[in-house]
Scaffold this motif. Structure first.
Motif, PDB file in Angstrom:
ATOM      1  N   UNK A 120     -49.827  54.461 -66.731  1.00 24.62           N
ATOM      2  CA  UNK A 120     -50.899  53.602 -66.244  1.00 24.62           C
ATOM      3  C   UNK A 120     -50.818  52.211 -66.817  1.00 24.62           C
ATOM      4  N   UNK A 121     -51.531  51.299 -66.175  1.00 23.12           N
ATOM      5  CA  UNK A 121     -51.563  49.903 -66.627  1.00 23.12           C
ATOM      6  C   UNK A 121     -53.007  49.454 -66.757  1.00 23.12           C
ATOM      7  N   UNK A 122     -53.308  48.827 -67.892  1.00 23.69           N
ATOM      8  CA  UNK A 122     -54.648  48.320 -68.195  1.00 23.69           C
ATOM      9  C   UNK A 122     -54.656  46.796 -68.035  1.00 23.69           C
ATOM     10  N   UNK A 123     -55.572  46.314 -67.237  1.00 19.82           N
ATOM     11  CA  UNK A 123     -55.630  44.865 -66.979  1.00 19.82           C
ATOM     12  C   UNK A 123     -56.447  44.098 -68.008  1.00 19.82           C
ATOM     13  N   UNK A 124     -56.153  42.810 -68.068  1.00 14.46           N
ATOM     14  CA  UNK A 124     -57.013  41.830 -68.729  1.00 14.46           C
ATOM     15  C   UNK A 124     -57.334  40.761 -67.690  1.00 14.46           C
ATOM     16  N   UNK A 125     -58.105  39.763 -68.061  1.00 12.11           N
ATOM     17  CA  UNK A 125     -58.483  38.741 -67.083  1.00 12.11           C
ATOM     18  C   UNK A 125     -57.279  38.007 -66.516  1.00 12.11           C
ATOM     19  N   UNK A 126     -56.264  37.799 -67.351  1.00 12.68           N
ATOM     20  CA  UNK A 126     -55.095  37.046 -66.892  1.00 12.68           C
ATOM     21  C   UNK A 126     -54.386  37.727 -65.721  1.00 12.68           C
ATOM     22  N   UNK A 127     -54.560  39.043 -65.567  1.00 13.75           N
ATOM     23  CA  UNK A 127     -53.922  39.749 -64.468  1.00 13.75           C
ATOM     24  C   UNK A 127     -54.532  39.398 -63.114  1.00 13.75           C
ATOM     25  N   UNK A 156     -64.964  44.762 -67.284  1.00 14.88           N
ATOM     26  CA  UNK A 156     -65.440  43.536 -67.929  1.00 14.88           C
ATOM     27  C   UNK A 156     -64.420  42.418 -67.788  1.00 14.88           C
ATOM     28  N   UNK A 157     -63.136  42.733 -68.018  1.00 15.11           N
ATOM     29  CA  UNK A 157     -62.110  41.709 -67.869  1.00 15.11           C
ATOM     30  C   UNK A 157     -62.033  41.227 -66.427  1.00 15.11           C
ATOM     31  N   UNK A 158     -62.315  42.104 -65.470  1.00 15.54           N
ATOM     32  CA  UNK A 158     -62.340  41.683 -64.061  1.00 15.54           C
ATOM     33  C   UNK A 158     -63.477  40.697 -63.829  1.00 15.54           C
ATOM     34  N   UNK A 159     -64.681  41.057 -64.254  1.00 12.74           N
ATOM     35  CA  UNK A 159     -65.825  40.174 -64.054  1.00 12.74           C
ATOM     36  C   UNK A 159     -65.646  38.845 -64.786  1.00 12.74           C
ATOM     37  N   UNK A 160     -64.991  38.866 -65.936  1.00 14.89           N
ATOM     38  CA  UNK A 160     -64.763  37.621 -66.672  1.00 14.89           C
ATOM     39  C   UNK A 160     -63.810  36.693 -65.918  1.00 14.89           C
ATOM     40  N   UNK A 161     -63.014  37.282 -65.040  1.00 18.19           N
ATOM     41  CA  UNK A 161     -62.109  36.492 -64.201  1.00 18.19           C
ATOM     42  C   UNK A 161     -62.764  36.154 -62.863  1.00 18.19           C
ATOM     43  N   UNK A 162     -64.069  36.400 -62.761  1.00 21.22           N
ATOM     44  CA  UNK A 162     -64.835  36.149 -61.540  1.00 21.22           C
ATOM     45  C   UNK A 162     -64.355  37.034 -60.395  1.00 21.22           C
ATOM     46  N   UNK A 163     -63.958  38.261 -60.729  1.00 23.03           N
ATOM     47  CA  UNK A 163     -63.544  39.242 -59.732  1.00 23.03           C
ATOM     48  C   UNK A 163     -64.585  40.356 -59.704  1.00 23.03           C
ATOM     49  N   UNK A 164     -65.115  40.643 -58.530  1.00 24.84           N
ATOM     50  CA  UNK A 164     -66.076  41.728 -58.355  1.00 24.84           C
ATOM     51  C   UNK A 164     -65.301  43.041 -58.434  1.00 24.84           C
ATOM     52  N   UNK A 165     -65.484  43.781 -59.521  1.00 22.03           N
ATOM     53  CA  UNK A 165     -64.694  44.993 -59.754  1.00 22.03           C
ATOM     54  C   UNK A 165     -64.903  46.035 -58.659  1.00 22.03           C
ATOM     55  N   UNK A 166     -66.131  46.164 -58.169  1.00 27.57           N
ATOM     56  CA  UNK A 166     -66.411  47.142 -57.114  1.00 27.57           C
ATOM     57  C   UNK A 166     -65.655  46.788 -55.841  1.00 27.57           C
ATOM     58  N   UNK A 167     -65.664  45.529 -55.496  1.00 26.21           N
ATOM     59  CA  UNK A 167     -64.952  45.066 -54.305  1.00 26.21           C
ATOM     60  C   UNK A 167     -63.444  45.248 -54.471  1.00 26.21           C
ATOM     61  N   UNK A 182     -67.121  48.733 -69.603  1.00 28.76           N
ATOM     62  CA  UNK A 182     -67.386  47.692 -70.602  1.00 28.76           C
ATOM     63  C   UNK A 182     -68.307  46.653 -69.983  1.00 28.76           C
ATOM     64  N   UNK A 183     -69.361  46.300 -70.676  1.00 32.06           N
ATOM     65  CA  UNK A 183     -70.285  45.273 -70.216  1.00 32.06           C
ATOM     66  C   UNK A 183     -69.838  43.919 -70.770  1.00 32.06           C
ATOM     67  N   UNK A 184     -70.275  42.850 -70.116  1.00 32.02           N
ATOM     68  CA  UNK A 184     -69.903  41.521 -70.603  1.00 32.02           C
ATOM     69  C   UNK A 184     -70.953  40.487 -70.233  1.00 32.02           C
TER      70      UNK A 184
END
Length: 280
Positions: A120-127, A156-167, A182-184
């Protein structure tokens, strides 16, 4: 939510002093199992670790493993019952590197499959930075084999990148077999491409896997991590994430990653997280 897990990184500093006692506390808080962080096995053999966890009704569901430690862990982890081996993140700065990384993930996925596990691969905002008309994560998902590679979406890293994780889950249903809960708060830093840090520049780490810091630097790090606030009190729409994740053609694993103890104590914080998830 009926089942949820927790990453050992959340309490790694406490874990190294009382492995059995801390893990027993985690079981008592209602977590169903753990995601191992960087080889924190408590000195157990694989069989011994599985037996200990079984005795306190926990299971090893996954493990974050650095690339260079993969071969060793593919020998150890399957015997614990662990199902996923997760790459904690890679540095990608251009299109060529993105496609090379996808190929690398497929290659590692074959090795994991041969060992009875899934990579598996775990994302951060930079992804979620764009390379032309696609984000890095788009390329990694589209160019990897779903039978070999799963994705652990850190919401959380998705939302920090302004990406709606659900979408984003709805964009690639079935690929997000693991969800890092994770909350942010709003993320104040400008996103940039992750640069690989040479081994000789990474600095010394303590036994828990955290960097050794002087008191002032440790205080600043803690202040920065406080963006990982109380579940439900930040910008993450956890209900929407759960709805999208549960609608996938796979059963997602929800794993709490707690960078910051907003109550002042990691165990009362994790207890509150468990209560929030049970009510979700």
């Amino acid at each position: 939510m009926d089942k949820f897990y927790v990453q050992m990184d959340s309490f790694s500093r406490q874990l190294v002093h009382d492995y059995e006692g801390v893990m027993t506390k985690i079981a008592q808080l209602g977590y169903n199992g753990v995601e191992i962080f960087y080889g924190l096995h408590g000195g157990y053999t694989a069989e011994g670790l599985k037996k200990f966890f079984n005795s306190i009704n926990l299971e090893v569901i996954s493990s974050h493993v650095e690339t260079e430690d993969t071969e060793e862990n593919l020998k150890y982890l399957p015997r614990t019952g662990c199902k996923y081996i997760i790459n904690p993140g890679l540095a990608v700065t251009n299109v060529k590197e993105a496609y090379e990384t996808a190929k690398f993930l497929n290659d590692m996925g074959r090795k994991a499959k041969n060992a009875g596990m899934k990579y598996g691969y775990h994302n951060h905002s930079n992804d979620f930075l764009k390379l032309g008309d696609k984000m890095i994560c788009d390329i990694l998902i589209e160019e990897t084999d779903p039978e070999l590679v799963a994705f652990e979406l850190d919401i959380a890293w998705a939302y920090r990148a302004d990406v709606d994780a659900a979408e984003y889950i709805r964009k690639y249903p079935g690929r997000f077999e693991l969800i890092h809960v994770k909350e942010t708060k709003e993320f104040p830093m400008k996103l940039d491409f992750m640069k690989p840090i040479p081994k000789d520049k990474q600095g010394e780490k303590d036994i828990s896997g955290w960097p050794k810091l002087d008191p002032e630097a440790a205080k600043k790090l803690d202040e920065g991590l406080s963006i990982n606030c109380e579940l439900g009190k930040g910008i993450v729409d956890m209900r929407a994430v759960k709805m999208s994740a549960d609608a996938q053609p796979c059963t997602p694993l929800y794993i709490v990653e707690r960078d910051y103890a907003w109550t002042g104590d990691i165990f009362t914080t994790l207890a509150a997280d468990a209560g929030y998830l049970r009510a979700l």
